[in-house]
Enzyme design. Structure first.
Site, PDB file in Angstrom:
ATOM      1  N   GLU A  29       1.035  -1.047   0.244  1.00  0.00           N
ATOM      2  CA  GLU A  29       0.152   0.120  -0.151  1.00  0.00           C
ATOM      3  C   GLU A  29       0.906   1.257  -0.075  1.00  0.00           C
ATOM      4  O   GLU A  29       1.876   1.318   0.428  1.00  0.00           O
ATOM      5  CB  GLU A  29      -0.733   0.185   1.408  1.00  0.00           C
ATOM      6  N   TYR A  69      -6.695   7.137  -0.521  1.00  0.00           N
ATOM      7  CA  TYR A  69      -7.695   8.313  -0.869  1.00  0.00           C
ATOM      8  C   TYR A  69      -7.597   9.266   0.067  1.00  0.00           C
ATOM      9  O   TYR A  69      -8.285   8.690   1.325  1.00  0.00           O
ATOM     10  CB  TYR A  69      -8.785   7.852  -1.523  1.00  0.00           C
ATOM     11  N   GLN A  88      -7.906  -4.175   8.440  1.00  0.00           N
ATOM     12  CA  GLN A  88      -7.153  -2.979   9.158  1.00  0.00           C
ATOM     13  C   GLN A  88      -5.670  -3.753   9.952  1.00  0.00           C
ATOM     14  O   GLN A  88      -6.027  -5.001  10.036  1.00  0.00           O
ATOM     15  CB  GLN A  88      -7.968  -2.610  10.438  1.00  0.00           C
TER      16      GLN A  88
HETATM   17  P1  FAD Z   1     -18.264   0.961   6.715  1.00  0.00           P
HETATM   18  O1  FAD Z   1     -18.086  -0.397   6.054  1.00  0.00           O
HETATM   19  O2  FAD Z   1     -19.568   1.890   6.353  1.00  0.00           O
HETATM   20  O3  FAD Z   1     -18.358   0.651   8.286  1.00  0.00           O
HETATM   21  C1  FAD Z   1     -18.260   1.947   9.268  1.00  0.00           C
HETATM   22  C2  FAD Z   1     -18.998   1.524  10.726  1.00  0.00           C
HETATM   23  O4  FAD Z   1     -20.377   1.733  10.361  1.00  0.00           O
HETATM   24  C3  FAD Z   1     -18.806  -0.010  11.159  1.00  0.00           C
HETATM   25  O5  FAD Z   1     -18.791   0.455  12.636  1.00  0.00           O
HETATM   26  C4  FAD Z   1     -19.980  -0.749  10.470  1.00  0.00           C
HETATM   27  O6  FAD Z   1     -20.153  -1.613  11.380  1.00  0.00           O
HETATM   28  C5  FAD Z   1     -21.238   0.374  10.541  1.00  0.00           C
HETATM   29  N1  FAD Z   1     -21.877   0.210   9.581  1.00  0.00           N
HETATM   30  C6  FAD Z   1     -22.006  -0.063   8.195  1.00  0.00           C
HETATM   31  N2  FAD Z   1     -23.258  -0.100   7.754  1.00  0.00           N
HETATM   32  C7  FAD Z   1     -24.195   0.117   8.520  1.00  0.00           C
HETATM   33  C8  FAD Z   1     -25.403   0.345   8.617  1.00  0.00           C
HETATM   34  N3  FAD Z   1     -26.044   0.090   7.327  1.00  0.00           N
HETATM   35  N4  FAD Z   1     -26.228   0.762   9.707  1.00  0.00           N
HETATM   36  C9  FAD Z   1     -25.354   0.935  10.812  1.00  0.00           C
HETATM   37  N5  FAD Z   1     -24.160   0.834  10.859  1.00  0.00           N
HETATM   38  C10 FAD Z   1     -23.298   0.508   9.668  1.00  0.00           C
HETATM   39  N6  FAD Z   1      -9.636   6.026   5.011  1.00  0.00           N
HETATM   40  C11 FAD Z   1      -9.580   6.883   4.043  1.00  0.00           C
HETATM   41  O7  FAD Z   1      -9.595   8.046   4.287  1.00  0.00           O
HETATM   42  N7  FAD Z   1      -8.887   6.721   2.795  1.00  0.00           N
HETATM   43  C12 FAD Z   1      -8.261   5.437   2.564  1.00  0.00           C
HETATM   44  O8  FAD Z   1      -7.755   5.259   1.601  1.00  0.00           O
HETATM   45  C13 FAD Z   1      -8.521   4.442   3.632  1.00  0.00           C
HETATM   46  N8  FAD Z   1      -8.364   3.086   3.245  1.00  0.00           N
HETATM   47  C14 FAD Z   1      -8.496   2.169   4.254  1.00  0.00           C
HETATM   48  C15 FAD Z   1      -8.123   0.830   3.956  1.00  0.00           C
HETATM   49  C16 FAD Z   1      -8.088  -0.193   4.763  1.00  0.00           C
HETATM   50  C17 FAD Z   1      -8.034  -1.697   4.253  1.00  0.00           C
HETATM   51  C18 FAD Z   1      -9.047   0.012   6.106  1.00  0.00           C
HETATM   52  C19 FAD Z   1      -9.146  -0.958   7.016  1.00  0.00           C
HETATM   53  C20 FAD Z   1      -9.606   1.328   6.361  1.00  0.00           C
HETATM   54  C21 FAD Z   1      -9.147   2.323   5.480  1.00  0.00           C
HETATM   55  N9  FAD Z   1      -9.293   3.695   5.728  1.00  0.00           N
HETATM   56  C22 FAD Z   1      -9.253   4.613   4.727  1.00  0.00           C
HETATM   57  C23 FAD Z   1     -10.263   4.093   7.142  1.00  0.00           C
HETATM   58  C24 FAD Z   1     -11.743   3.780   6.730  1.00  0.00           C
HETATM   59  O9  FAD Z   1     -12.132   5.063   5.846  1.00  0.00           O
HETATM   60  C25 FAD Z   1     -12.273   4.182   8.383  1.00  0.00           C
HETATM   61  O10 FAD Z   1     -11.957   2.927   9.055  1.00  0.00           O
HETATM   62  C26 FAD Z   1     -13.710   4.459   8.243  1.00  0.00           C
HETATM   63  O11 FAD Z   1     -14.161   4.823   9.648  1.00  0.00           O
HETATM   64  C27 FAD Z   1     -14.740   3.390   7.983  1.00  0.00           C
HETATM   65  O12 FAD Z   1     -14.663   3.023   6.674  1.00  0.00           O
HETATM   66  P2  FAD Z   1     -15.317   1.767   6.013  1.00  0.00           P
HETATM   67  O13 FAD Z   1     -15.472   1.496   4.705  1.00  0.00           O
HETATM   68  O14 FAD Z   1     -14.971   0.274   6.749  1.00  0.00           O
HETATM   69  O15 FAD Z   1     -16.903   1.816   6.680  1.00  0.00           O
END
Ligand code: FAD
Length: 292
Positions: A17, A49, A179
């Site tokens: 990454e 991003y 993560q």
């Molecule tokens: P989601 O999958 O939407 O989950 C977020 C939270 O909401 C979780 O607690 C989930 O259980 C909950 N949730 C999901 N759907 C629902 C629903 N329908 N109702 C109620 N609760 C719900 N951040 C950046 O800014 N740029 C990056 O490039 C970046 N890369 C990443 C790469 C990886 C591999 C990881 C693990 C994280 C990365 N992040 C990045 C951080 C990420 O954006 C944050 O962790 C963010 O807070 C959550 O993103 P997510 O896509 O996991 O969210």
């Protein structure tokens, strides 16, 4: 090439990454660092991003350059929280135009100051909304999603987190990347629970080589990861010596990867953080294993 088609079921693959520069002035040095990492021929490279939007153009510029000059498949990260449909659609079109086939569909962190905003007014509240959008508008993309062996900090418990994760996968994720974590047992436990929860797409564990003592606090704050005593002892002993800490941190990450592979995990993502020397060392530490 699509990531879902290059993941191996037998041999160990390593992906790296990198992150884009924040400003134009940093572009050349980041470009150079990412090219040095691309020369190591990883299975793929992901380019993060910036949720603030400032670096979205650079995400694509870096990803496109790696793909075109070095033939390394790239994964462009994209976040959606608090963005409008128009903005996100523009960014999706730009990814497509850049010839990138893999998108990491993320929610992103809620921007500071918007924690108490009325989220029902947002076009995208969760990553699943972006996954659905990508599937509807561009079914050809290979889509990745994020997952959290130690649960997402906003989740109440692991059962709830895995339930939401399953919904996201069912909406169209082809694979998941985790993560960072520093205790492999947490990953094994998570995988067991994920499979029990009906999630069967490939899960790529993300390993972060900690190469200086300051990074420890940052990494823990960012990820909420548990720091095992074994790792704490390494930081206590070597934290004051940059070279020794770097060597010990790379050895720890290498050890994690070997243990993962020995326990049946064949694809590992390394948070190499624009550090070609760290990526190179991890790869050379694993040379015979990668060739086995
Ligand atoms: P989601 O999958 O939407 O989950 C977020 C939270 O909401 C979780 O607690 C989930 O259980 C909950 N949730 C999901 N759907 C629902 C629903 N329908 N109702 C109620 N609760 C719900 N951040 C950046 O800014 N740029 C990056 O490039 C970046 N890369 C990443 C790469 C990886 C591999 C990881 C693990 C994280 C990365 N992040 C990045 C951080 C990420 O954006 C944050 O962790 C963010 O807070 C959550 O993103 P997510 O896509 O996991 O969210």
């Amino acid at each position: 090439m699509k990531i879902k088609d290059l993941l191996s079921k037998e041999k160990l693959t390593i992906s790296f990454e990198v992150f884009p520069p924040k400003t134009e002035s940093g572009f050349d040095s980041v470009k150079h660092a990412t090219e040095e990492i691309a020369k190591l021929c990883p299975a793929f490279m992901s380019v993060t991003y910036g949720a603030g939007g400032g670096t979205s153009k650079y995400t694509l510029d870096i990803a496109k350059n790696i793909k075109e000059r070095y033939g390394v498949p790239t994964l462009a990260h994209l976040t959606c929280v608090s963005s409008t449909k128009d903005t996100v659609r523009e960014k999706i079109s730009a990814i497509k135009e850049a010839g990138i086939e893999n998108v990491m569909a993320l929610r992103g962190d809620v921007p500071a100051g918007l924690e108490n905003a009325d989220r029902s007014l947002w076009d995208y509240r969760y990553a699943i909304d972006l996954v659905k959008e990508l599937k509807e508008t561009n079914p050809d993309f290979c889509i990745g999603g994020a997952c959290y062996p130690e649960i997402h900090p906003e989740s109440e418990n692991q059962r709830e987190d895995i339930k939401r994760l399953k919904e996201k996968v069912d909406a169209g994720c082809d694979f998941l990347t985790t993560q960072m974590f520093f205790d492999n047992n947490l990953l094994y436990n998570f995988l067991y629970k994920a499979r029990e929860g009906g999630i069967w797409v490939p899960v790529i564990p993300g390993v972060m080589p900690i190469t200086n003592a300051n990074q420890v606090e940052r990494a823990m704050k960012l990820s909420g990861s548990f720091m095992p005593q074994r790792f704490k002892s390494i930081v206590d002993k070597f934290g004051h010596s940059p070279e020794a800490m770097k060597q010990a941190g790379i050895a720890y990450a290498t050890d994690q990867i070997i243990d993962l592979y020995a326990n049946g995990i064949t694809n590992v993502h390394v948070y190499s953080m624009n550090k070609p020397d760290v990526a190179e060392k991890i790869k050379s530490n694993l040379l015979d294993i990668l060739g086995s």
